[in-house]
Design an enzyme around this catalytic site. Structure first.
Site, short mmCIF file in Angstrom:
data_model
loop_
_atom_site.label_atom_id
_atom_site.label_comp_id
_atom_site.label_asym_id
_atom_site.label_seq_id
_atom_site.Cartn_x
_atom_site.Cartn_y
_atom_site.Cartn_z
N HIS A 52 -6.77 -35.78 -26.37
CA HIS A 52 -5.57 -35.56 -27.18
C HIS A 52 -5.82 -35.96 -28.63
O HIS A 52 -5.35 -37.01 -29.08
CB HIS A 52 -4.40 -36.34 -26.58
CG HIS A 52 -3.86 -35.72 -25.33
ND1 HIS A 52 -3.21 -36.42 -24.34
CD2 HIS A 52 -3.87 -34.42 -24.91
CE1 HIS A 52 -2.85 -35.58 -23.36
NE2 HIS A 52 -3.26 -34.38 -23.69
N HIS A 85 -8.29 -35.73 -18.85
CA HIS A 85 -7.08 -36.28 -18.20
C HIS A 85 -7.00 -35.98 -16.72
O HIS A 85 -6.14 -36.52 -16.03
CB HIS A 85 -5.83 -35.73 -18.90
CG HIS A 85 -5.89 -35.92 -20.38
ND1 HIS A 85 -6.25 -34.92 -21.24
CD2 HIS A 85 -5.71 -37.02 -21.13
CE1 HIS A 85 -6.27 -35.39 -22.47
NE2 HIS A 85 -5.95 -36.65 -22.44
N GLU A 137 -2.25 -36.33 -17.18
CA GLU A 137 -2.90 -37.20 -16.20
C GLU A 137 -1.98 -37.43 -14.99
O GLU A 137 -2.44 -37.41 -13.84
CB GLU A 137 -3.25 -38.55 -16.85
CG GLU A 137 -3.97 -39.46 -15.87
CD GLU A 137 -4.26 -40.84 -16.43
OE1 GLU A 137 -4.59 -40.96 -17.62
OE2 GLU A 137 -4.16 -41.79 -15.65
N THR A 175 -3.57 -44.33 -16.67
CA THR A 175 -4.56 -45.25 -17.25
C THR A 175 -4.22 -45.73 -18.66
O THR A 175 -4.84 -46.67 -19.14
CB THR A 175 -5.94 -44.56 -17.31
OG1 THR A 175 -5.78 -43.36 -18.07
CG2 THR A 175 -6.49 -44.26 -15.94
S1 SF4 Z 1 -8.99 -43.45 -18.77
FE1 SF4 Z 1 -9.47 -44.85 -20.43
S2 SF4 Z 1 -11.70 -44.68 -20.65
FE2 SF4 Z 1 -11.00 -42.88 -19.52
S3 SF4 Z 1 -10.60 -41.30 -21.09
FE3 SF4 Z 1 -8.67 -42.32 -20.70
S4 SF4 Z 1 -8.57 -43.90 -22.27
FE4 SF4 Z 1 -10.70 -43.29 -22.12
#
Ligand code: SF4
Length: 328
Positions: A52, A85, A137, A175
């Site tokens: 993004h 994502h 995500e 995350t």
């Molecule tokens: S989960 Fe964390 S390490 Fe993985 S792309 Fe997203 S921000 Fe980056």
């Protein structure tokens, strides 16, 4: 030698957060597109923004990447890369049905949450997924077990939760959330569901928590915190919120240095600067140059963690790279 050592002191200073910018998952995703372009040639299709960030997307477009929203926009048989994502399993099925060559650039830390969702669903748990409605995500993770997962969009979403068996409930999370807000959501969930289980390891990734941690350290000293990042970048938006919660008098999100309004700096002595996990550092350097031109020449980098994590490229791409090298 640092900028602070080479320039005269003006009483105006910058606290530059470290870690900031690119995380291992973003670095891998961007490299995946770059290597695919080199190996297969343009165009390479990418489903959704690979990460993004406006600048990253524009740069890859200039190299021959074509960003699409859905697999149907990709010509049959072409190569498509799935973004960092993550995607729901049906997206792989659609790609297969269109004979697309799919390369999965999902961050391994997002994949880990998908695996947790699959495992708890197989054990017939109700899964409470803390995250933001509509975020790619969350759509991808929820797609792993739609019948078992319900979304909890922050502390205010807790009252809507209904579960089949309060003894068999687990929470997982996106995350890139605010660490503190997620803890508050979990505490509220636990007050309603005392036997709620926690994920086997933190779902909020190291990069998100490290960037929030350093911002919390600098924010109380800052009149203004400038976060470099795009509006659709969850972790960047969270950094502004965390800065304000931690005591910064003002906080702004900008994609580019030229978006900084001089009025934000009026009367400011200390400006904090950081960037989201999808932001290349050249954009932060542009912000520092912009601030230096306005007297903020004294730059102190505040480091709270050193990150060394890297992820290897997707298997399917590595295999083709190896085969191409063997043919050369
Ligand atoms: S989960 Fe964390 S390490 Fe993985 S792309 Fe997203 S921000 Fe980056």
């Amino acid at each position: 030698m640092t900028q602070a050592e080479t320039t005269p002191r003006t009483g105006k200073r910058v606290l530059l957060a470290k870690p900031r910018g690119y995380c291992a998952g973003v670095d891998r995703a961007v490299q995946t597109v770059e290597e695919a372009l080199k190996l297969y040639g343009a165009p390479i299709y990418v489903r959704k923004q690979i990460v993004h960030n406006k600048h990253v997307v524009r740069t890859l477009e200039a190299q021959g990447a074509i960003f699409v929203e859905e697999n149907e926009e990709v010509p049959e048989g072409a190569t498509v890369i799935f973004s960092a994502h993550g995607v729901a399993p049906e997206v792989y099925e659609q790609a297969k049905a269109r004979s697309l060559k799919a390369i999965d650039a999902t961050c391994p830390l997002v994949t880990k949450v998908h695996q947790e969702a699959k495992r708890f669903a197989a054990e017939d748990y109700d899964i409470l997924l803390i995250g933001h409605e509509g975020h790619e995500e969350v759509i991808g993770t929820a797609g792993e077990a739609p019948a078992h997962i319900q979304l909890v969009d922050g502390p205010d979403g807790v009252d809507k939760v209904t579960v089949r068996d309060p003894n068999k409930v687990v929470w997982l999370s996106q995350t890139t959330l605010s660490v503190d807000e997620t803890l508050e959501t979990v505490a509220r969930l636990k007050s309603r569901l005392p036997l709620l289980q926690s994920p086997p390891s933190d779902d909020i990734c190291y990069a998100t928590s490290n960037r929030q941690h350093v911002v919390k350290e600098i924010a109380p000293e800052c009149d203004v915190v400038i976060v470099v990042g795009s509006r659709n970048s969850s972790n960047s938006v969270r950094l502004v919120e965390v800065a304000l919660d931690a005591g910064a008098r003002a906080g702004y999100l900008v994609d580019f240095a030229h978006e900084i309004d001089d009025a934000w700096l009026t009367g400011a002595g200390t400006v904090g600067v950081t960037s989201g996990a999808s932001v290349p550092d050249e954009l932060v350097q542009d912000v520092l140059t912009h601030l230096a031109a306005r007297g903020f020449t004294d730059v102190e980098e505040i480091t709270t963690a050193n990150e060394r994590l890297t992820f290897s490229l997707p298997q399917e791409l590595k295999r083709d790279m190896k085969a191409a090298a063997a043919r050369a």
